[in-house]
Design a protein around this motif. Sequence first.
Motif, PDB file in Angstrom:
ATOM      1  N   PRO A 167     -12.545   1.232   9.448  1.00 15.19           N
ATOM      2  CA  PRO A 167     -13.728   1.591   8.907  1.00 15.19           C
ATOM      3  C   PRO A 167     -14.700   2.631   9.899  1.00 15.19           C
ATOM      4  N   THR A 168     -14.523   2.405  11.100  1.00 13.32           N
ATOM      5  CA  THR A 168     -15.104   3.528  11.947  1.00 13.32           C
ATOM      6  C   THR A 168     -14.689   4.796  11.840  1.00 13.32           C
ATOM      7  N   TYR A 169     -13.229   4.984  11.814  1.00  8.09           N
ATOM      8  CA  TYR A 169     -12.840   6.309  11.565  1.00  8.09           C
ATOM      9  C   TYR A 169     -13.106   6.893  10.234  1.00  8.09           C
ATOM     10  N   LEU A 170     -13.220   6.032   9.229  1.00  3.30           N
ATOM     11  CA  LEU A 170     -13.881   6.666   8.133  1.00  3.30           C
ATOM     12  C   LEU A 170     -15.368   6.821   8.225  1.00  3.30           C
ATOM     13  N   ALA A 171     -16.029   6.134   8.815  1.00  2.00           N
ATOM     14  CA  ALA A 171     -17.463   6.375   9.156  1.00  2.00           C
ATOM     15  C   ALA A 171     -17.772   7.394   9.671  1.00  2.00           C
ATOM     16  N   GLU A 172     -17.051   8.179  10.604  1.00  3.01           N
ATOM     17  CA  GLU A 172     -17.223   9.160  11.409  1.00  3.01           C
ATOM     18  C   GLU A 172     -17.540  10.204  10.530  1.00  3.01           C
TER      19      GLU A 172
END
Length: 266
Positions: free
Chosen positions: A204-209
């Motif tokens: 999710p963090t990788y996408l949120a970046e």
Amino acid sequence: MLEVLQYNFIQNALIAGVLISIAAGIIGSLVVVNKITFLTGGIAHSSYGGIGLAIYLGIPVLFGATVFAVITAIIIAIITLKNRTRIDAIIGMMWASGMAIGIIFVDLTPGYNVDLMSYLFGSIVAVSNEDIYYMTILDIFIIGIVVYFYKEILAVSYDSEFASLRGINVKFFYTLILILAALCVVAAIKAVGLILVIALLTIPTYLAETFASKLSSMMIISSILATIFTILGLVVSYLYDISSGASIIMVAVLVLAVVKVLKMKK
């Protein structure tokens, strides 16, 4: 499909999914930004020792895992701050020894025959009311710490040397971030298990970046995405009668793959 919401275990699973997703979004952002994914993985697997010890002593499993994970996080912080040349070997040893300790204590527990696979790969539908209370307390603690020390955590995460010059205790906040990661790992045990928890923290963090311009935005977007993945994973798990933890992670992986393909086409 909606009729399943009348069951208490489904309600608990949804509540737990939201609580875990909030923690995963916040801490996952810190894990990715600080580049401590491997360290967090070591903490996650080492906490299996706390699970085995808790079963042997007859105390709540999440409590035992929490204590063991926090102690492991502090040890890893001390070691990595003093010796960064052999981090991989040190983490590998702690990873293996933690799991070995857990297995030994479970083997020594007389009459214990519960399937430990649920702790490795998750079983969110088995979440109890007590687990919900525990996750809620952990969420409140994590959010409170991050909000209160946000400026210091932000400085340490992006430029530790500048933060040190500003008088911020970098060692303390580095250790604090690892402890928060340990708490998040414990909260996610019931959802996706120790094996898959790193994926829930990072995807999710990788996408949120892609959509976030600052750390606070990344945390919020990551939490929302993690919640979506968790709910969709539960739906897939119910429809096809497969493991909830694996379903949640596969939904996240598929969404990540689609987003990356669309970005490549653009």
